[in-house]
Design a protein around this motif. Sequence first.
Motif, PDB file in Angstrom:
ATOM      1  N   ILE A   1      31.398  56.199  24.291  1.00  0.00           N
ATOM      2  CA  ILE A   1      32.076  54.919  24.074  1.00  0.00           C
ATOM      3  C   ILE A   1      33.560  55.102  24.406  1.00  0.00           C
ATOM      4  CG2 ILE A   1      32.740  53.227  22.305  1.00  0.00           C
ATOM      5  CD1 ILE A   1      30.106  53.923  20.847  1.00  0.00           C
ATOM      6  N   GLY A   2      34.099  54.187  25.185  1.00  0.00           N
ATOM      7  CA  GLY A   2      35.519  54.261  25.543  1.00  0.00           C
ATOM      8  C   GLY A   2      36.295  53.126  24.895  1.00  0.00           C
ATOM      9  N   LEU A   3      37.583  53.353  24.673  1.00  0.00           N
ATOM     10  CA  LEU A   3      38.481  52.292  24.199  1.00  0.00           C
ATOM     11  C   LEU A   3      39.383  51.993  25.399  1.00  0.00           C
ATOM     12  CD1 LEU A   3      39.361  50.616  21.689  1.00  0.00           C
ATOM     13  CD2 LEU A   3      40.975  52.451  21.145  1.00  0.00           C
ATOM     14  N   LEU A   4      38.980  50.972  26.176  1.00  0.00           N
ATOM     15  CA  LEU A   4      39.620  50.762  27.484  1.00  0.00           C
ATOM     16  C   LEU A   4      40.420  49.477  27.532  1.00  0.00           C
ATOM     17  CD1 LEU A   4      36.838  51.650  30.090  1.00  0.00           C
ATOM     18  CD2 LEU A   4      38.747  53.048  29.305  1.00  0.00           C
ATOM     19  N   PRO A   5      41.536  49.484  28.283  1.00  0.00           N
ATOM     20  CA  PRO A   5      42.279  48.238  28.470  1.00  0.00           C
ATOM     21  C   PRO A   5      41.343  47.184  29.046  1.00  0.00           C
ATOM     22  CG  PRO A   5      43.525  50.092  29.360  1.00  0.00           C
ATOM     23  CD  PRO A   5      42.165  50.618  29.000  1.00  0.00           C
ATOM     24  N   SER A   6      41.491  45.946  28.563  1.00  0.00           N
ATOM     25  CA  SER A   6      40.581  44.875  28.994  1.00  0.00           C
ATOM     26  C   SER A   6      40.586  44.749  30.514  1.00  0.00           C
ATOM     27  CB  SER A   6      41.001  43.552  28.363  1.00  0.00           C
ATOM     28  OG  SER A   6      42.337  43.237  28.734  1.00  0.00           O
ATOM     29  N   THR A   7      41.760  45.039  31.138  1.00  0.00           N
ATOM     30  CA  THR A   7      41.843  44.905  32.593  1.00  0.00           C
ATOM     31  C   THR A   7      40.980  45.943  33.303  1.00  0.00           C
ATOM     32  OG1 THR A   7      43.860  46.221  32.401  1.00  0.00           O
ATOM     33  CG2 THR A   7      44.139  43.866  32.687  1.00  0.00           C
ATOM     34  N   TYR A   8      40.559  47.001  32.583  1.00  0.00           N
ATOM     35  CA  TYR A   8      39.696  48.022  33.185  1.00  0.00           C
ATOM     36  C   TYR A   8      38.220  47.723  32.945  1.00  0.00           C
ATOM     37  CZ  TYR A   8      43.230  51.569  34.325  1.00  0.00           C
ATOM     38  OH  TYR A   8      44.254  52.264  34.877  1.00  0.00           O
ATOM     39  N   CYS A   9      37.919  46.715  32.100  1.00  0.00           N
ATOM     40  CA  CYS A   9      36.482  46.547  31.809  1.00  0.00           C
ATOM     41  C   CYS A   9      35.985  45.103  31.846  1.00  0.00           C
ATOM     42  CB  CYS A   9      36.131  47.213  30.471  1.00  0.00           C
ATOM     43  SG  CYS A   9      37.131  46.702  29.081  1.00  0.00           S
ATOM     44  N   ASP A  10      36.885  44.111  31.962  1.00  0.00           N
ATOM     45  CA  ASP A  10      36.424  42.706  31.979  1.00  0.00           C
ATOM     46  C   ASP A  10      35.374  42.468  33.065  1.00  0.00           C
ATOM     47  OD1 ASP A  10      37.858  41.806  29.843  1.00  0.00           O
ATOM     48  OD2 ASP A  10      39.588  41.146  31.021  1.00  0.00           O
ATOM     49  N   GLU A  11      35.703  42.918  34.278  1.00  0.00           N
ATOM     50  CA  GLU A  11      34.828  42.705  35.437  1.00  0.00           C
ATOM     51  C   GLU A  11      33.477  43.407  35.218  1.00  0.00           C
ATOM     52  OE1 GLU A  11      33.534  41.062  38.558  1.00  0.00           O
ATOM     53  OE2 GLU A  11      35.518  40.527  37.741  1.00  0.00           O
ATOM     54  N   GLN A  12      33.535  44.652  34.715  1.00  0.00           N
ATOM     55  CA  GLN A  12      32.303  45.437  34.492  1.00  0.00           C
ATOM     56  C   GLN A  12      31.441  44.800  33.396  1.00  0.00           C
ATOM     57  OE1 GLN A  12      35.274  46.617  34.998  1.00  0.00           O
ATOM     58  NE2 GLN A  12      35.125  48.192  36.568  1.00  0.00           N
ATOM     59  N   ILE A  13      32.096  44.224  32.363  1.00  0.00           N
ATOM     60  CA  ILE A  13      31.344  43.546  31.293  1.00  0.00           C
ATOM     61  C   ILE A  13      30.627  42.331  31.894  1.00  0.00           C
ATOM     62  CG2 ILE A  13      31.542  42.221  29.124  1.00  0.00           C
ATOM     63  CD1 ILE A  13      33.967  44.091  28.433  1.00  0.00           C
ATOM     64  N   ARG A  14      31.367  41.581  32.736  1.00  0.00           N
ATOM     65  CA  ARG A  14      30.763  40.406  33.388  1.00  0.00           C
ATOM     66  C   ARG A  14      29.545  40.799  34.222  1.00  0.00           C
ATOM     67  NH1 ARG A  14      35.734  38.054  33.794  1.00  0.00           N
ATOM     68  NH2 ARG A  14      36.294  39.155  35.708  1.00  0.00           N
ATOM     69  N   ARG A  15      29.665  41.948  34.897  1.00  0.00           N
ATOM     70  CA  ARG A  15      28.560  42.359  35.782  1.00  0.00           C
ATOM     71  C   ARG A  15      27.454  43.099  35.038  1.00  0.00           C
ATOM     72  NH1 ARG A  15      32.733  44.064  39.826  1.00  0.00           N
ATOM     73  NH2 ARG A  15      32.323  46.204  39.165  1.00  0.00           N
ATOM     74  N   GLY A  16      27.644  43.318  33.724  1.00  0.00           N
ATOM     75  CA  GLY A  16      26.617  44.008  32.946  1.00  0.00           C
ATOM     76  C   GLY A  16      26.655  45.526  33.104  1.00  0.00           C
ATOM     77  N   GLU A  17      27.710  46.059  33.749  1.00  0.00           N
ATOM     78  CA  GLU A  17      27.804  47.519  33.921  1.00  0.00           C
ATOM     79  C   GLU A  17      28.357  48.194  32.668  1.00  0.00           C
ATOM     80  OE1 GLU A  17      30.263  47.851  37.387  1.00  0.00           O
ATOM     81  OE2 GLU A  17      28.824  46.721  38.609  1.00  0.00           O
ATOM     82  N   LEU A  18      29.026  47.401  31.833  1.00  0.00           N
ATOM     83  CA  LEU A  18      29.498  47.896  30.533  1.00  0.00           C
ATOM     84  C   LEU A  18      29.121  46.869  29.478  1.00  0.00           C
ATOM     85  CD1 LEU A  18      33.180  49.108  31.181  1.00  0.00           C
ATOM     86  CD2 LEU A  18      31.205  50.579  30.739  1.00  0.00           C
TER      87      LEU A  18
END
Length: 305
Positions: free
Chosen positions: A241-258
Amino acid sequence: MQKWGMADLNDIAVFVKVAQYGSFSRAAHSLGMPVSTVSRKVTSLEEQLGVTLIQRTTRKLSLTAQGRAYYDRCSEPLSHLLDAEQAVSETQRKPAGFLKISVPVILGQEVFYEFISAFLKTYPDIQVDLFVTNLFLDLVAENIDVGIRFGDLKDSSMVAQRLGKSVRYLVAAPEYLKGRALPAKPEDLKEHRCVLLNGRNGEAEWHLVSGRKSLDLRVSGPVSSRDFDAVSAFTYRGHGIGLLPSTYCDEQIRRGELIRLLPEWSSPEIFVHAVYPTRRFLPLRLQVFLEALKAWNTPLWLPLH
């Protein structure tokens, strides 16, 4: 020759540079003068004042008590004088000269280099000297014009302009979550493998907030790095589990990769600032750089509104 009281302004300017650099040779290099000239000007200033300003030993030089007091009095008015001179002459010319910029490692990546590249093409007479480091550099001592800082500002003698903000989410790759129970409350993170930023001996402390609640948690995991690019790479690859800046994971969350975990919890908001030494007149090259930074639509932080 300009006189300022009895002492010569040029000699004072040379002494201030030597004091800032803590070295005759580095001051000489920065002033574009031979070391012997620098040394002579400091000696001549000491003779005019009738005190020793600098203790010269073979190893290193240090300011005497009088030297320190004199430097504290002179350095600020002198920089105002130089700024004033510059301000007058800059109304007739375009932005030019050296711009020393210090940025944290999180900015050492393609999108920021793209921004600097566009800036250099817009202002061909400006040269950039870029320090990419998480060390907290002393901007005045290192002669740096501007720094970009994330989080708390330690130095109150600096001017700080807010550029944006950043917030970090708890995320994990589906691959990591396969066959594991999802955390239902923050304390459950202790049972999970985490990808750490600046971890020590496989552990790190995470500060999380939810509305008015906040807590500090000790988490542990298989990999730690000083750099968000690396932390995100290992999080994306399912190491924990990572604690990542939203700018590093918003796109991946949208795509279901995170998957975002405990969505009501996040890091506190962290502000991003441009900081620079206090000056009455900003050099034109710094003014245009600050304007470009504020206008930059960057993926590295969120806009303030």
